[in-house]
Design a protein around this motif. Structure first.
Motif, PDB file in Angstrom:
ATOM      1  N   GLU A 112       0.872  -0.858  -0.439  1.00  0.00           N
ATOM      2  CA  GLU A 112      -0.140   0.137   0.094  1.00  0.00           C
ATOM      3  C   GLU A 112       0.619   1.173  -0.057  1.00  0.00           C
ATOM      4  N   GLY A 165       2.533   1.912  -3.658  1.00  0.00           N
ATOM      5  CA  GLY A 165       1.180   1.935  -4.394  1.00  0.00           C
ATOM      6  C   GLY A 165       0.829   3.927  -4.746  1.00  0.00           C
ATOM      7  N   ALA A 166       1.173   3.639  -2.748  1.00  0.00           N
ATOM      8  CA  ALA A 166       0.621   5.749  -2.698  1.00  0.00           C
ATOM      9  C   ALA A 166       1.787   6.337  -2.797  1.00  0.00           C
ATOM     10  N   ASP A 196       2.409   6.024  -7.615  1.00  0.00           N
ATOM     11  CA  ASP A 196       1.065   6.392  -8.074  1.00  0.00           C
ATOM     12  C   ASP A 196       1.320   8.361  -7.804  1.00  0.00           C
ATOM     13  N   GLU A 197       2.233   9.100  -6.292  1.00  0.00           N
ATOM     14  CA  GLU A 197       2.728  10.295  -6.263  1.00  0.00           C
ATOM     15  C   GLU A 197       3.659  10.573  -7.352  1.00  0.00           C
ATOM     16  N   ARG A 209       7.209   5.682   4.186  1.00  0.00           N
ATOM     17  CA  ARG A 209       6.288   5.708   4.016  1.00  0.00           C
ATOM     18  C   ARG A 209       4.744   4.448   4.705  1.00  0.00           C
ATOM     19  N   GLU A 217      -7.837   4.641  -3.436  1.00  0.00           N
ATOM     20  CA  GLU A 217      -6.576   3.260  -3.279  1.00  0.00           C
ATOM     21  C   GLU A 217      -6.193   3.213  -4.069  1.00  0.00           C
ATOM     22  N   PRO A 218      -4.619   4.073  -3.797  1.00  0.00           N
ATOM     23  CA  PRO A 218      -3.350   4.261  -4.278  1.00  0.00           C
ATOM     24  C   PRO A 218      -3.369   2.786  -4.728  1.00  0.00           C
ATOM     25  N   SER A 263      -4.789   2.640  -7.804  1.00  0.00           N
ATOM     26  CA  SER A 263      -4.491   4.175  -8.805  1.00  0.00           C
ATOM     27  C   SER A 263      -3.189   3.497  -9.419  1.00  0.00           C
ATOM     28  N   ALA A 264      -2.539   3.213  -8.358  1.00  0.00           N
ATOM     29  CA  ALA A 264      -0.219   3.798  -8.814  1.00  0.00           C
ATOM     30  C   ALA A 264      -0.650   1.786  -9.727  1.00  0.00           C
ATOM     31  N   ARG A 293      -1.343   3.800 -12.923  1.00  0.00           N
ATOM     32  CA  ARG A 293      -0.041   4.713 -13.392  1.00  0.00           C
ATOM     33  C   ARG A 293       1.157   3.738 -14.225  1.00  0.00           C
ATOM     34  N   THR A 308      -9.259  12.107 -13.125  1.00  0.00           N
ATOM     35  CA  THR A 308      -8.026  12.550 -12.713  1.00  0.00           C
ATOM     36  C   THR A 308      -7.343  13.753 -13.056  1.00  0.00           C
TER      37      THR A 308
END
Length: 236
Positions: free
Chosen positions: A16, A19-20, A23-24, A38, A94-95, A98-99, A102, A162
């Motif tokens: 997780e 992923g965050a 994604d960022e 993180r 939910e990153p 989303s990741a 990306r 997005t």
């Protein structure tokens, strides 16, 4: 057992966090140090589960194809709608999900470890093939070709929604995507009965969560009953 459960939770926590960060910042700009910060775990814990950043990215992509929350329906076309709508509902919060999009859209990243698209296309093609066998799909429709086109369209819609950052935009636009696609796919009788409202994903996900909570409660009660029986047998 407790040690195994702890390891599963740690692995999920790392995924997780990865992923965050992916994604960022994207794959290339992400560092292991950022993921560690993180996740709040040690370097040893991370490398116990994932040997490299590439392996972490593969792990994130492995979470991309998710059918969790999809309740069985008589209509396979409705299940296809529900897959896309539930994902549209969950993805903004939910990153990890989303990741995966990306990473799949990142040309340099996908040269290293591929994308989540083939598995998603195969899954949707299977749903459409079953729907066709049930008489819900027009005779000329090719499930594989339609699934490929749909996944490309869904991904593009997600990227645009997005980018604009409008609240609830993804669910509204994915609902419109289905409304545009379905007349060319579904027979009229099946089309009339499909629910493609923008809040469809939220409603299905809420029902799934309630069902899951009820099942967990029942399992806990059964486990407690078994423990009581075992204790009674020991003292008898």
């Amino acid at each position: 057992m407790a040690k195994q459960e702890r390891a599963v939770r740690t692995r999920r926590l790392i995924l997780e966090a990865a992923g965050a960060v992916f994604d960022e910042f994207g794959y290339e700009s992400t560092t292991i140090a950022q993921i560690l910060a993180r996740a709040g775990v040690t370097k040893g814990a991370l490398y116990f589960h994932f040997a490299s950043k590439e392996e972490l990215a593969r792990g994130v992509l492995g979470q991309a194809l998710t059918i969790e929350g999809i309740l069985p329906q008589e209509s396979r076309l409705q299940e296809w709608v529900d897959v896309g709508m539930v994902l549209a509902h969950r993805l903004p919060g939910e990153p990890l999900l989303s990741a995966s999009i990306r990473l799949s859209a990142d040309r340099k990243a996908r040269d290293l470890f591929g994308t989540s698209w083939p598995a998603w296309i195969d899954f949707i093609a299977g749903q459409l093939a079953e729907a066709k066998a049930q008489g819900e799909v027009l005779p000329h429709v090719d499930p594989g070709a339609t699934a490929t086109l749909f996944v490309g369209a869904w991904t593009g819609v997600e990227i645009l929604a997005t980018a604009h950052g409008e609240s609830g935009a993804l669910e509204k636009r994915i609902a419109l995507l289905y409304d545009t696609f379905l007349p060319g796919v579904a027979v009229p009788g099946a089309l009339r009965n499909l629910d493609t409202a923008p809040d469809r994903g939220a409603r299905v996900w809420k029902a799934h969560q309630a069902q899951k909570a009820q099942q967990e409660q029942q399992e806990a009660q059964q486990e407690a009953g078994s423990q009581e029986e075992a204790a009674a047998a020991t003292t008898a």
